[in-house]
Design a protein around this motif. Structure first.
Motif, PDB file in Angstrom:
ATOM      1  N   CYS A  78       0.981  -1.078  -0.013  1.00 37.03           N
ATOM      2  CA  CYS A  78       0.098   0.152   0.099  1.00 37.03           C
ATOM      3  C   CYS A  78       0.854   1.242   0.070  1.00 37.03           C
ATOM      4  O   CYS A  78       0.691   2.239  -0.661  1.00 37.03           O
ATOM      5  CB  CYS A  78      -1.040  -0.019   1.342  1.00 37.03           C
ATOM      6  N   ARG A  79       1.962   1.337   0.765  1.00 37.93           N
ATOM      7  CA  ARG A  79       2.803   2.453   0.831  1.00 37.93           C
ATOM      8  C   ARG A  79       3.505   2.943  -0.615  1.00 37.93           C
ATOM      9  O   ARG A  79       3.752   3.675  -0.989  1.00 37.93           O
ATOM     10  CB  ARG A  79       3.862   2.023   1.812  1.00 37.93           C
ATOM     11  N   GLN A  80       3.789   1.723  -1.541  1.00 36.70           N
ATOM     12  CA  GLN A  80       3.996   1.515  -2.797  1.00 36.70           C
ATOM     13  C   GLN A  80       3.078   2.471  -3.509  1.00 36.70           C
ATOM     14  O   GLN A  80       3.423   3.520  -4.311  1.00 36.70           O
ATOM     15  CB  GLN A  80       4.391   0.382  -3.245  1.00 36.70           C
ATOM     16  N   PHE A  81       1.897   1.999  -3.482  1.00 37.11           N
ATOM     17  CA  PHE A  81       0.740   2.804  -4.263  1.00 37.11           C
ATOM     18  C   PHE A  81       0.556   4.322  -3.746  1.00 37.11           C
ATOM     19  O   PHE A  81       0.299   5.044  -4.725  1.00 37.11           O
ATOM     20  CB  PHE A  81      -0.404   2.096  -3.896  1.00 37.11           C
ATOM     21  N   GLN A  82       0.660   4.441  -2.321  1.00 35.62           N
ATOM     22  CA  GLN A  82       0.550   6.083  -1.996  1.00 35.62           C
ATOM     23  C   GLN A  82       1.665   6.852  -2.277  1.00 35.62           C
ATOM     24  O   GLN A  82       1.440   7.903  -2.452  1.00 35.62           O
ATOM     25  CB  GLN A  82       0.485   5.969  -0.447  1.00 35.62           C
ATOM     26  N   ASN A 181      -6.088   3.673   0.614  1.00 36.36           N
ATOM     27  CA  ASN A 181      -6.512   4.805   0.106  1.00 36.36           C
ATOM     28  C   ASN A 181      -5.444   5.652  -0.480  1.00 36.36           C
ATOM     29  O   ASN A 181      -4.256   5.815   0.184  1.00 36.36           O
ATOM     30  CB  ASN A 181      -7.261   5.706   1.404  1.00 36.36           C
ATOM     31  N   ILE A 182      -5.526   6.428  -1.539  1.00 32.70           N
ATOM     32  CA  ILE A 182      -4.515   7.155  -2.225  1.00 32.70           C
ATOM     33  C   ILE A 182      -4.803   8.499  -1.875  1.00 32.70           C
ATOM     34  O   ILE A 182      -6.109   9.104  -2.209  1.00 32.70           O
ATOM     35  CB  ILE A 182      -4.504   6.756  -3.534  1.00 32.70           C
ATOM     36  N   TYR A 183      -3.800   9.484  -1.396  1.00 27.41           N
ATOM     37  CA  TYR A 183      -4.043  10.808  -1.251  1.00 27.41           C
ATOM     38  C   TYR A 183      -3.087  11.609  -2.022  1.00 27.41           C
ATOM     39  O   TYR A 183      -2.015  11.240  -2.309  1.00 27.41           O
ATOM     40  CB  TYR A 183      -3.686  11.010   0.455  1.00 27.41           C
ATOM     41  N   ASN A 184      -3.546  13.011  -2.232  1.00 26.34           N
ATOM     42  CA  ASN A 184      -2.835  13.921  -2.842  1.00 26.34           C
ATOM     43  C   ASN A 184      -2.856  14.911  -2.138  1.00 26.34           C
ATOM     44  O   ASN A 184      -4.057  15.669  -2.102  1.00 26.34           O
ATOM     45  CB  ASN A 184      -2.998  14.118  -4.203  1.00 26.34           C
ATOM     46  N   TYR A 185      -1.841  15.686  -1.231  1.00 24.94           N
ATOM     47  CA  TYR A 185      -2.138  17.013  -0.794  1.00 24.94           C
ATOM     48  C   TYR A 185      -3.011  16.851   0.321  1.00 24.94           C
ATOM     49  O   TYR A 185      -3.929  17.682   0.815  1.00 24.94           O
ATOM     50  CB  TYR A 185      -2.152  18.093  -1.530  1.00 24.94           C
ATOM     51  N   GLY A 186      -3.166  15.696   1.058  1.00 20.19           N
ATOM     52  CA  GLY A 186      -3.923  15.168   2.077  1.00 20.19           C
ATOM     53  C   GLY A 186      -5.548  15.012   1.915  1.00 20.19           C
ATOM     54  O   GLY A 186      -6.402  14.700   2.786  1.00 20.19           O
ATOM     55  N   LYS A 187      -5.572  14.971   0.523  1.00 25.31           N
ATOM     56  CA  LYS A 187      -7.089  14.629   0.043  1.00 25.31           C
ATOM     57  C   LYS A 187      -7.205  13.181  -0.612  1.00 25.31           C
ATOM     58  O   LYS A 187      -6.362  13.039  -1.464  1.00 25.31           O
ATOM     59  CB  LYS A 187      -7.596  15.889  -0.776  1.00 25.31           C
ATOM     60  N   GLY A 190      -8.832   8.357  -4.381  1.00 27.41           N
ATOM     61  CA  GLY A 190      -8.990   7.274  -5.014  1.00 27.41           C
ATOM     62  C   GLY A 190      -8.767   6.040  -3.882  1.00 27.41           C
ATOM     63  O   GLY A 190      -7.904   6.334  -2.970  1.00 27.41           O
ATOM     64  N   SER A 191      -8.916   4.834  -4.602  1.00 27.69           N
ATOM     65  CA  SER A 191      -8.460   3.881  -3.492  1.00 27.69           C
ATOM     66  C   SER A 191      -7.956   2.459  -4.510  1.00 27.69           C
ATOM     67  O   SER A 191      -8.325   2.262  -5.503  1.00 27.69           O
ATOM     68  CB  SER A 191      -9.655   3.031  -2.915  1.00 27.69           C
ATOM     69  N   ALA A 192      -7.041   1.879  -3.816  1.00 28.14           N
ATOM     70  CA  ALA A 192      -6.518   0.609  -4.603  1.00 28.14           C
ATOM     71  C   ALA A 192      -6.862  -0.652  -3.756  1.00 28.14           C
ATOM     72  O   ALA A 192      -7.026  -0.615  -2.505  1.00 28.14           O
ATOM     73  CB  ALA A 192      -4.825   0.511  -4.492  1.00 28.14           C
ATOM     74  N   LEU A 193      -7.676  -1.789  -4.329  1.00 28.78           N
ATOM     75  CA  LEU A 193      -7.938  -2.838  -3.481  1.00 28.78           C
ATOM     76  C   LEU A 193      -7.202  -4.058  -3.872  1.00 28.78           C
ATOM     77  O   LEU A 193      -7.072  -4.363  -5.345  1.00 28.78           O
ATOM     78  CB  LEU A 193      -9.526  -3.067  -4.147  1.00 28.78           C
ATOM     79  N   ILE A 194      -6.394  -4.806  -3.225  1.00 28.94           N
ATOM     80  CA  ILE A 194      -5.780  -5.634  -3.010  1.00 28.94           C
ATOM     81  C   ILE A 194      -6.348  -7.023  -2.689  1.00 28.94           C
ATOM     82  O   ILE A 194      -6.954  -7.060  -1.801  1.00 28.94           O
ATOM     83  CB  ILE A 194      -4.493  -5.802  -2.174  1.00 28.94           C
ATOM     84  N   CYS A 195      -6.931  -7.815  -3.866  1.00 23.66           N
ATOM     85  CA  CYS A 195      -7.796  -8.764  -3.864  1.00 23.66           C
ATOM     86  C   CYS A 195      -6.823 -10.330  -3.683  1.00 23.66           C
ATOM     87  O   CYS A 195      -6.182 -10.579  -4.451  1.00 23.66           O
ATOM     88  CB  CYS A 195      -8.679  -9.090  -4.910  1.00 23.66           C
ATOM     89  N   LEU A 196      -6.976 -11.155  -2.537  1.00 31.04           N
ATOM     90  CA  LEU A 196      -6.314 -12.409  -2.266  1.00 31.04           C
ATOM     91  C   LEU A 196      -7.243 -13.460  -2.560  1.00 31.04           C
ATOM     92  O   LEU A 196      -8.158 -13.552  -2.043  1.00 31.04           O
ATOM     93  CB  LEU A 196      -5.733 -12.151  -0.802  1.00 31.04           C
ATOM     94  N   ASP A 197      -6.527 -14.389  -3.136  1.00 35.25           N
ATOM     95  CA  ASP A 197      -7.287 -15.570  -3.523  1.00 35.25           C
ATOM     96  C   ASP A 197      -6.866 -16.572  -2.038  1.00 35.25           C
ATOM     97  O   ASP A 197      -5.625 -17.131  -2.226  1.00 35.25           O
ATOM     98  CB  ASP A 197      -6.812 -16.458  -4.614  1.00 35.25           C
ATOM     99  N   MET A 198      -7.958 -17.161  -1.345  1.00 34.88           N
ATOM    100  CA  MET A 198      -7.557 -17.858  -0.180  1.00 34.88           C
ATOM    101  C   MET A 198      -7.194 -18.949  -0.309  1.00 34.88           C
ATOM    102  O   MET A 198      -6.373 -19.619   0.469  1.00 34.88           O
ATOM    103  CB  MET A 198      -8.864 -17.678   0.596  1.00 34.88           C
ATOM    104  N   ASP A 199      -7.471 -19.587  -1.714  1.00 30.05           N
ATOM    105  CA  ASP A 199      -7.079 -21.049  -1.713  1.00 30.05           C
ATOM    106  C   ASP A 199      -5.378 -21.048  -2.142  1.00 30.05           C
ATOM    107  O   ASP A 199      -4.728 -22.111  -2.110  1.00 30.05           O
ATOM    108  CB  ASP A 199      -7.719 -21.434  -3.156  1.00 30.05           C
TER     109      ASP A 199
END
Length: 603
Positions: A78-82, A181-187, A190-199
């Protein structure tokens, strides 16, 4: 009267020979080992049968730790996306026409690379009011998720629970969704959703004949099996979990919940990191069968302990008791004959320590003169050390005079400046006094608040020098002000930003200082929009930062600070730098976070 009798028995026993004491203690030890063996066997059986829930806790803690580790990996992603400018550009687009094919291709390549590193990641989705990017969820699903995120009070990255895809080929499976959640200048943009396959996560390696099984349930009551034998447990677990889900409105969702259902023991524990419940189920008859088999191992171990104790007692008697009796006989002979020297060296059989004792005793008389000489030399060295300690103390008191003198001179300059109306000079004098006092007094580790105050004093001096050359912005959360840092760790980097980034620029510049802190890491960012660093010099600087040899002849300020961080906190911490020529520089300090601070406080 009883105390006197007890002391008399102890005194009488201590006067026995070592051989007799050894035989008495050996007999008592064997008797006690027999009694303790019987008690241990009985107690072990009762404890193992009465605490089946301990197995549930053990399995739950194991899985919970694995899931927390997985969430930590998602936080790193997530920090990479942010921080990646590529995703800020994606979410900052006002229309799809603003997204170039190169940007879309770069994001696709990045997602493919991320999925190749972690096979458990099925998809990475992106969503805001405009963007609906996913291979797992439809546009309506993403819109519903985005509305759920907007109404949530969770942090910038958190778990959303188990979700199903609306696409028919994937609709039968549950996917764990982690939100960033992705922020720009504190606002939020958008959001990135990481979807994990439990199997594919392979968090549990239970076999089909294992007495335990694992499940995961989100706060909405959705359940997913994690073990290969989950289908054997599903009916009892599903019933118990549905009952618990119905009680969430009245009970705290973080309270552990344990229930016996038929022949199963089921425990549900809330994982704050994953925002889900860890559910473990144990088939009690299988555990009881395992415990009955352990009885034979306990008998075998107790028999081995008794046999080992007998062998150890025999070895001790031959190697220690008998040789010590021989030495005692020689000592009695020397005492009765009043000998000052041995006629011949002692020849004693036994363990190495007893033989060394006999040899040392033989050489003791000849070593007395050498020992006296060593005592004299040691006394002389102690006296010399005392003289050097006094000289060091005198130097310390003398060193205190110089800072005191300079403080008085700075205060005199400030008074003269105020009397003559030179308020700028008075302000600069006060700032210089703060910096000098901070650098010469106090502990080497200080609260970040004091380091920030000293840096503000330095910036105040530079603003008088450059006038309207730059503006300064701070983003300092309250929670970081008491974080411990090593002294003078921030000012050298701010000085570099002003001298090498802002001063050469022909434009009005901005200097930004901001902080973020997590349980694992405390980050301080110094950003300027000055002239930046050429690519070849940036590569050279990064090589110097990665070099394990601390060579501070070049880039003195940043390399010296990086070396101090690594020496204080370890090689996992230090400085990272990013820069683009003509577009500014970002220097980031990496230091231990809240968890390290709490650990040091508990100590």
């Amino acid at each position: 009267m009883h105390n006197g009798t007890g002391q008399g028995h102890r005194h009488r026993f201590s006067r026995f020979s070592i051989q007799r004491q050894f035989l008495i203690l050996s007999g008592l030890s064997l008797f006690l080992i027999g009694i303790l063996s019987f008690l241990i066997l009985q107690t072990a059986q009762r404890i193992l049968f009465a605490n089946v829930n301990n197995y549930v806790d053990l399995f739950t803690d194991k899985y919970s730790n694995q899931l927390d580790t997985l969430c930590f990996q998602m936080d790193v992603l997530c920090r990479q996306f942010q921080t990646d400018e590529l995703y800020r550009n994606l979410f900052g687009a006002q229309s799809y026409q603003e997204l170039s094919p190169d940007t879309i291709a770069a994001i696709d390549n990045d997602i493919t690379y991320i999925k190749s590193l972690n096979t458990g990641i099925y998809d990475v989705s992106f969503v805001n009011q405009l963007i609906h990017w996913s291979t797992l969820f439809s546009e309506d699903d993403l819109a519903d998720l985005y509305r759920q995120i907007a109404t949530s009070r969770a942090g910038s990255s958190h778990g959303l629970g188990l979700k199903k895809s609306s696409f028919l080929p994937l609709a039968d499976k549950n996917y764990y969704v982690y939100c960033c959640n992705i922020y720009n200048y504190g606002k939020q943009i958008g959001s990135a959703l990481i979807c994990l396959d439990m199997d594919k996560l392979e968090l549990d390696h239970s076999t089909t004949d294992s007495p335990s099984s694992f499940f995961i349930m989100d706060t909405s009551g959705n359940i997913s099996g994690l073990s290969s034998n989950s289908s054997l447990f599903s009916d009892a677990v599903t019933t118990a979990c549905k009952e618990y889900a119905g009680q969430l409105s009245t009970n705290s969702p973080t309270s552990p919940y344990t229930v016996r259902r038929d022949a199963f023991s089921i425990r549900m524990t809330y994982s704050e990191a994953a925002n889900c419940y860890i559910i473990s189920a144990v088939y009690i008859p299988a555990i009881e069968k395992m415990l009955s088999g352990m009885t034979y191992y306990i008998w075998f171990l107790l028999g081995a302990v008794v046999l080992f104790s007998l062998l150890m007692l025999v070895a001790l008697y031959r190697n220690m008791v008998q040789p010590i009796n021989q030495i005692h006989g020689h000592l009695e002979q020397i005492r009765t004959r009043r000998q000052r020297h041995l006629a011949y060296p002692l020849d004693v059989k036994g363990c190495a320590e007893v033989r060394d004792l006999a040899i040392a005793f033989s050489n003791m008389f000849s070593d007395i003169d050498s020992l006296n000489e060593q005592i004299f030399e040691t006394s002389s060295k102690l006296y010399e050390e005392k003289i050097r300690s006094q000289a060091t103390q005198i130097d310390y008191f003398r060193s205190q005079i110089n800072p005191h003198f300079l403080y008085n001179v700075l205060e005199l300059l400030r008074s003269l400046a105020l009397n003559r109306g030179a308020t700028d000079i008075a302000t600069i004098t006060v700032a210089v006094g703060k910096m000098y006092r901070y650098s010469t007094k106090g502990n080497p580790v200080v609260p970040f608040r004091e380091e920030l105050e000293m840096t503000r004093a330095y910036i105040e001096i530079q603003r008088f020098r450059f006038q309207d050359k730059f503006d300064i912005f701070f983003n300092i959360p309250e929670e970081v002000l008491e974080m411990p840092v090593i002294k003078i760790i921030l000012q050298p980097l701010v000085e570099n930003a002003i001298q090498h980034g802002i001063e050469p620029s022909l434009e009005h510049c901005i200097l930004y200082i901001g902080c973020t802190v997590t349980e694992q890491e405390f980050l301080v960012e110094i950003r300027d929009d000055g002239v930046g660093i050429p690519a070849h010099r940036l590569q050279e600087l990064r090589s110097c930062l990665a070099d394990p040899q601390y060579n501070t002849e070049n880039y003195v300020g940043i390399l010296n600070t990086n070396a101090r961080l690594k020496l204080q906190y370890g090689n996992n911490y230090g400085i990272t730098i990013d820069s683009t020529e003509t577009d500014g520089t970002v220097v980031t300090l990496h230091m231990p976070g809240k968890a390290s601070e709490a650990g040091s406080t508990n100590k």
